[in-house]
Design a protein around this motif. Sequence first.
Motif, short mmCIF file in Angstrom:
data_model
loop_
_atom_site.label_atom_id
_atom_site.label_comp_id
_atom_site.label_asym_id
_atom_site.label_seq_id
_atom_site.Cartn_x
_atom_site.Cartn_y
_atom_site.Cartn_z
N MET A 261 0.82 -1.21 0.00
CA MET A 261 0.00 0.00 0.00
C MET A 261 0.85 1.26 0.00
O MET A 261 0.66 2.17 -0.80
CB MET A 261 -0.87 0.05 1.27
N SER A 262 1.79 1.33 0.93
CA SER A 262 2.64 2.51 1.09
C SER A 262 3.45 2.78 -0.17
O SER A 262 3.57 3.93 -0.62
CB SER A 262 3.60 2.32 2.27
N THR A 263 4.00 1.73 -0.74
CA THR A 263 4.83 1.87 -1.94
C THR A 263 4.00 2.43 -3.10
O THR A 263 4.43 3.35 -3.82
CB THR A 263 5.44 0.52 -2.33
N ALA A 264 2.78 1.89 -3.28
CA ALA A 264 1.90 2.37 -4.36
C ALA A 264 1.50 3.82 -4.13
O ALA A 264 1.47 4.63 -5.07
CB ALA A 264 0.67 1.47 -4.45
N ASN A 265 1.18 4.17 -2.88
CA ASN A 265 0.79 5.55 -2.57
C ASN A 265 1.95 6.52 -2.81
O ASN A 265 1.75 7.63 -3.32
CB ASN A 265 0.31 5.65 -1.12
N ALA A 266 3.18 6.13 -2.44
CA ALA A 266 4.35 6.98 -2.66
C ALA A 266 4.60 7.21 -4.14
O ALA A 266 4.96 8.31 -4.56
CB ALA A 266 5.58 6.35 -2.00
N GLU A 267 4.38 6.17 -4.95
CA GLU A 267 4.56 6.31 -6.40
C GLU A 267 3.54 7.29 -6.98
O GLU A 267 3.89 8.14 -7.81
CB GLU A 267 4.43 4.94 -7.08
N ARG A 268 2.29 7.17 -6.52
CA ARG A 268 1.26 8.10 -7.02
C ARG A 268 1.56 9.54 -6.59
O ARG A 268 1.25 10.48 -7.31
CB ARG A 268 -0.13 7.67 -6.54
N ALA A 269 2.16 9.68 -5.41
CA ALA A 269 2.51 11.03 -4.91
C ALA A 269 3.76 11.58 -5.58
O ALA A 269 4.06 12.77 -5.44
CB ALA A 269 2.70 10.98 -3.39
N GLY A 270 4.50 10.72 -6.28
CA GLY A 270 5.71 11.17 -6.96
C GLY A 270 6.92 11.31 -6.07
O GLY A 270 7.87 12.02 -6.42
N VAL A 271 6.91 10.63 -4.91
CA VAL A 271 8.06 10.74 -3.99
C VAL A 271 8.80 9.40 -3.85
O VAL A 271 9.58 9.22 -2.92
CB VAL A 271 7.62 11.25 -2.59
N GLN A 272 8.56 8.48 -4.79
CA GLN A 272 9.12 7.13 -4.66
C GLN A 272 10.65 7.14 -4.62
O GLN A 272 11.26 6.22 -4.03
CB GLN A 272 8.62 6.21 -5.78
N ASP A 273 11.29 8.16 -5.19
CA ASP A 273 12.76 8.20 -5.20
C ASP A 273 13.34 8.58 -3.84
O ASP A 273 14.55 8.41 -3.62
CB ASP A 273 13.26 9.20 -6.25
N TYR A 274 12.50 9.11 -2.96
CA TYR A 274 13.00 9.61 -1.67
C TYR A 274 12.58 8.74 -0.50
O TYR A 274 12.90 9.06 0.65
CB TYR A 274 12.50 11.04 -1.41
N VAL A 275 11.81 7.67 -0.75
CA VAL A 275 11.28 6.87 0.36
C VAL A 275 11.65 5.40 0.19
O VAL A 275 11.88 4.94 -0.94
CB VAL A 275 9.74 7.01 0.48
N SER A 276 11.70 4.71 1.31
CA SER A 276 11.93 3.26 1.31
C SER A 276 10.97 2.63 2.30
O SER A 276 10.84 3.10 3.43
CB SER A 276 13.37 2.93 1.72
#
Length: 371
Positions: A261-276
């Motif tokens: 869930m978190s990974t998909a939400n981060a991708e939609r928010a456009g911050v996937q490069d900054y989060v793990s």
Amino acid sequence: MTKDKDFEIFLATVPGLESVLCAEVRLKGFRQPVAVPGGVVIRGGWPEVWRANLWVRGTSRVLARIASFAVVHLSQLDKRAHKVPWQAILRPDVAFRVEASCAASRVYHAGAAAERVSKAITQTLGATPADDAPVVIKVRIEQNICTISVDTSGDLLHRRGYKQAINRAPLRETMAALFLRQCGYNGQEPVLDPMCGSGTFVIEAAEIAARLNPGRARHFAFEHLATFDAQAWQAMRAVKSQRTPDFHFYGSDRDAGAIIMSTANAERAGVQDYVSFQQATVSALRPPAGPAGLVIANPPYGTRIGDKESLIPLYRALGQTLLTHFSGWRVGIVTTEAKLAHVTGLPFLPPEAPVPHGGLRVSLYQTAPLP
């Protein structure tokens, strides 16, 4: 109000967090914000209304106050509602809905008050009332003073537009942003959430650090008003403040579904490069390489009898892990239960006053940097 371009704008928030929101609003450059019960008042024109919806993380709704007058009976309300310059604010081709509330006033029937204002709009403007209208007029009669506002937001502002997947009883993004601010977070340090759920704290922290506007991916009710200027709005939205954060943001959860869930939400928010995000138990938690920052969590509270006792081992394990491995990090924990917070053994500062959340009252417990 269109002649006087400077009017009152109300930014709503959770009761108890008004001063935190006021600090954010001041930091975002709005003029003379004043904390009042239930929110913050600023003055400005329609561009400030748009900017508040686009920029401010901690507000749940932005109301433009378009009229205020004394009223002691319904016929007086009817007469004065007809004098509001509706044609300057609303469009005749857009449906509207009126919501009213009355407190400590001679006019006490909210339904009748809403009906009178609705009729005034229809008769002076020709617009049609509808239950599912995109524009909502708020009428508040308190101490015999009637305040009429337009809800310029539409959907509540915690709906940023990226979170399609959520877990049970999620913390709203607006509240998460204010709790981060209460912990002293300003985008200049790493953040870790060991019980990340759908990723709210981690994604909010990453967006703040990346200077992404919270309202960038959604539409607002003000786009349906006569005061809306599409060209000016596009120019406002086109201003790029984004930057690459200096730090990374981390979430973990023992539930594999939460990580997906978190990974998909981060991708939609456009911050996937900054989060793990990673699946891990609280006991397995270790600080990432680099400088210390903020650990913030919204653990389960245990709302049923018996649940609280069963959560003691979880809170105890969290406290032991942080005390053993997270020297120099600050900690913020949101919970309903003082007993559960203190089971962690963490050296909390005096807690903030409780605030409402999902029918409960939660408090933020936070520490100075751990020894």
